[in-house]
Structure formats: C-alpha cells, structure tokens
Write a protein that holds these residues in place. Sequence first.
Motif, PDB file in Angstrom:
ATOM      1  N   GLN A  76       0.829  -1.201   0.000  1.00 14.48           N
ATOM      2  CA  GLN A  76       0.000   0.000   0.000  1.00 14.48           C
ATOM      3  C   GLN A  76       0.866   1.255   0.000  1.00 14.48           C
ATOM      4  N   SER A  77       2.132   1.098  -0.364  1.00 14.55           N
ATOM      5  CA  SER A  77       3.090   2.201  -0.342  1.00 14.55           C
ATOM      6  C   SER A  77       2.712   3.263  -1.359  1.00 14.55           C
ATOM      7  N   PRO A  78       3.027   4.521  -1.039  1.00 17.80           N
ATOM      8  CA  PRO A  78       2.839   5.568  -2.043  1.00 17.80           C
ATOM      9  C   PRO A  78       3.832   5.341  -3.183  1.00 17.80           C
ATOM     10  N   PRO A  79       3.524   5.807  -4.380  1.00 20.40           N
ATOM     11  CA  PRO A  79       4.437   5.573  -5.503  1.00 20.40           C
ATOM     12  C   PRO A  79       5.782   6.247  -5.249  1.00 20.40           C
ATOM     13  N   PRO A  80       6.861   5.652  -5.757  1.00 21.39           N
ATOM     14  CA  PRO A  80       8.180   6.263  -5.549  1.00 21.39           C
ATOM     15  C   PRO A  80       8.265   7.589  -6.290  1.00 21.39           C
ATOM     16  N   PRO A  81       9.086   8.509  -5.802  1.00 21.98           N
ATOM     17  CA  PRO A  81       9.210   9.798  -6.493  1.00 21.98           C
ATOM     18  C   PRO A  81       9.842   9.605  -7.869  1.00 21.98           C
ATOM     19  N   THR A  82       9.392  10.412  -8.815  1.00 19.95           N
ATOM     20  CA  THR A  82       9.961  10.344 -10.163  1.00 19.95           C
ATOM     21  C   THR A  82      11.345  10.984 -10.145  1.00 19.95           C
ATOM     22  N   PRO A  83      12.191  10.680 -11.112  1.00 17.40           N
ATOM     23  CA  PRO A  83      13.524  11.297 -11.145  1.00 17.40           C
ATOM     24  C   PRO A  83      13.466  12.820 -11.173  1.00 17.40           C
ATOM     25  N   GLU A  84      12.453  13.383 -11.834  1.00 19.21           N
ATOM     26  CA  GLU A  84      12.325  14.844 -11.870  1.00 19.21           C
ATOM     27  C   GLU A  84      12.040  15.397 -10.481  1.00 19.21           C
ATOM     28  N   ASP A  85      11.202  14.691  -9.702  1.00 20.22           N
ATOM     29  CA  ASP A  85      10.882  15.136  -8.352  1.00 20.22           C
ATOM     30  C   ASP A  85      12.117  15.103  -7.460  1.00 20.22           C
ATOM     31  N   ARG A  86      12.924  14.051  -7.600  1.00 20.83           N
ATOM     32  CA  ARG A  86      14.116  13.922  -6.759  1.00 20.83           C
ATOM     33  C   ARG A  86      15.126  15.009  -7.055  1.00 20.83           C
ATOM     34  N   THR A  87      15.357  15.327  -8.340  1.00 18.25           N
ATOM     35  CA  THR A  87      16.350  16.352  -8.665  1.00 18.25           C
ATOM     36  C   THR A  87      15.846  17.733  -8.286  1.00 18.25           C
ATOM     37  N   ALA A  88      14.549  17.985  -8.450  1.00 16.43           N
ATOM     38  CA  ALA A  88      13.997  19.291  -8.087  1.00 16.43           C
ATOM     39  C   ALA A  88      14.061  19.498  -6.576  1.00 16.43           C
ATOM     40  N   ALA A  89      13.830  18.458  -5.813  1.00 14.53           N
ATOM     41  CA  ALA A  89      13.855  18.588  -4.358  1.00 14.53           C
ATOM     42  C   ALA A  89      15.270  18.744  -3.831  1.00 14.53           C
ATOM     43  N   SER A  90      16.266  18.227  -4.543  1.00 19.40           N
ATOM     44  CA  SER A  90      17.635  18.281  -4.044  1.00 19.40           C
ATOM     45  C   SER A  90      18.319  19.611  -4.354  1.00 19.40           C
ATOM     46  N   ARG A  91      17.794  20.381  -5.291  1.00 13.32           N
ATOM     47  CA  ARG A  91      18.404  21.658  -5.654  1.00 13.32           C
ATOM     48  C   ARG A  91      17.873  22.783  -4.771  1.00 13.32           C
ATOM     49  N   ASN A  92      18.783  23.667  -4.367  1.00 16.46           N
ATOM     50  CA  ASN A  92      18.375  24.883  -3.676  1.00 16.46           C
ATOM     51  C   ASN A  92      18.106  25.945  -4.729  1.00 16.46           C
ATOM     52  N   PRO A  93      17.046  26.693  -4.588  1.00 18.77           N
ATOM     53  CA  PRO A  93      16.784  27.734  -5.584  1.00 18.77           C
ATOM     54  C   PRO A  93      17.835  28.836  -5.482  1.00 18.77           C
ATOM     55  N   ALA A  94      18.235  29.350  -6.623  1.00 23.65           N
ATOM     56  CA  ALA A  94      19.218  30.434  -6.648  1.00 23.65           C
ATOM     57  C   ALA A  94      18.549  31.728  -6.183  1.00 23.65           C
ATOM     58  N   PRO A  95      19.256  32.531  -5.410  1.00 23.20           N
ATOM     59  CA  PRO A  95      18.655  33.799  -4.985  1.00 23.20           C
ATOM     60  C   PRO A  95      18.463  34.724  -6.181  1.00 23.20           C
ATOM     61  N   ALA A  96      17.478  35.590  -6.081  1.00 22.47           N
ATOM     62  CA  ALA A  96      17.177  36.504  -7.178  1.00 22.47           C
ATOM     63  C   ALA A  96      18.330  37.480  -7.403  1.00 22.47           C
ATOM     64  N   SER A  97      18.969  37.902  -6.306  1.00 22.98           N
ATOM     65  CA  SER A  97      20.105  38.823  -6.429  1.00 22.98           C
ATOM     66  C   SER A  97      21.003  38.653  -5.205  1.00 22.98           C
ATOM     67  N   ALA A  98      22.172  39.269  -5.265  1.00 22.37           N
ATOM     68  CA  ALA A  98      23.102  39.223  -4.137  1.00 22.37           C
ATOM     69  C   ALA A  98      22.524  40.050  -2.991  1.00 22.37           C
ATOM     70  N   PRO A  99      22.841  39.682  -1.738  1.00 21.02           N
ATOM     71  CA  PRO A  99      22.310  40.459  -0.615  1.00 21.02           C
ATOM     72  C   PRO A  99      22.884  41.870  -0.591  1.00 21.02           C
ATOM     73  N   ASP A 100      22.024  42.829  -0.240  1.00 23.55           N
ATOM     74  CA  ASP A 100      22.500  44.201  -0.119  1.00 23.55           C
ATOM     75  C   ASP A 100      22.905  44.469   1.326  1.00 23.55           C
ATOM     76  N   GLY A 101      23.224  45.687   1.644  1.00 24.52           N
ATOM     77  CA  GLY A 101      23.694  46.032   2.982  1.00 24.52           C
ATOM     78  C   GLY A 101      22.684  45.719   4.068  1.00 24.52           C
ATOM     79  N   ARG A 102      21.424  45.977   3.804  1.00 27.04           N
ATOM     80  CA  ARG A 102      20.370  45.703   4.779  1.00 27.04           C
ATOM     81  C   ARG A 102      20.244  44.194   5.024  1.00 27.04           C
ATOM     82  N   ASP A 103      20.304  43.401   3.937  1.00 28.15           N
ATOM     83  CA  ASP A 103      20.233  41.943   4.076  1.00 28.15           C
ATOM     84  C   ASP A 103      21.422  41.417   4.872  1.00 28.15           C
TER      85      ASP A 103
END
Length: 129
Positions: free
Chosen positions: A91-118
């Motif tokens: 009754q196991s849930p289906p295994p994750p697809t290869p696309e799901d595994r790679t998407a979950a393992s990547r950290n999203p790139a920040p939109a820009s470099a942090p400024d002084g306030r950040d």
Amino acid sequence: MPDHTENTPRQRIDRWLWCARFFKTRSSAAKFVSTGRLRVNGTRITKASHIVKPHDVLTFPLTNRIRVVEVLTFVEKRGSAIVAAALFDDQSPPPPTPEDRTAASRNPAPASAPDGRDRARIRALKSKS
C-alpha cells in the motif's frame, strides 16, 4: 470462553520480513527492527520477537522510500519472489519520479546578491545563535 490465539496464524516480525524478501538475511531484518524504525499498526516496534498477525499494517523506510504493507499470510520456509509477493499487499505511495528527486535536491538560486540591509539582518541572526 475459548482463547482463539492458538489457532490464529502468526509469525515473528524478523522472520516475516525475511520471508517476504524485504531483507537478504534474517539477522539484518532483526537489526533493522531493533533500530525502532518499524511500526506495526502505528506502534513503534523495537523487538525482533514481536508477533505479527494477518491484516497487520507495517510501515518502515526502505531504500529511499516509505513502505506500507499489509500482512496477508505466512510461510514456513523462505521461497521465491513470487511466493514472497503473495505474503503482503503493498500500500506504499508511488516512488518519487527522477524529476521530483532532482527538483527537491536543488536549492533555488537567490534573485540577487544580498544588499547592505540583508547582510545586517544575516549578522544579527548569526549573533543570536
């Protein structure tokens, strides 16, 4: 009132896991059970001698996925994979697809470099820790 537990088919959890071919050896099944990562009907099990009965639901992690199986029957001797597949209902849930595994393992790139306030906020968070 008669006790029907003598007539009810049952088996040790380590032996059943081995016969159902979730583990290559009975001792590796017993070690896995002793880690406490196995649940029988929602209850955490740490003893390899725990008895399972038909219609018990086992939940445990195995090879990067969560397995949910219902015990259907038992065998005296370990048999082929075809015989093992008849021991449980998966009754196991289906295994994750290869696309799901790679998407979950990547950290999203920040939109820009942090400024002084950040950077000031980052320093404040680090100093609190």
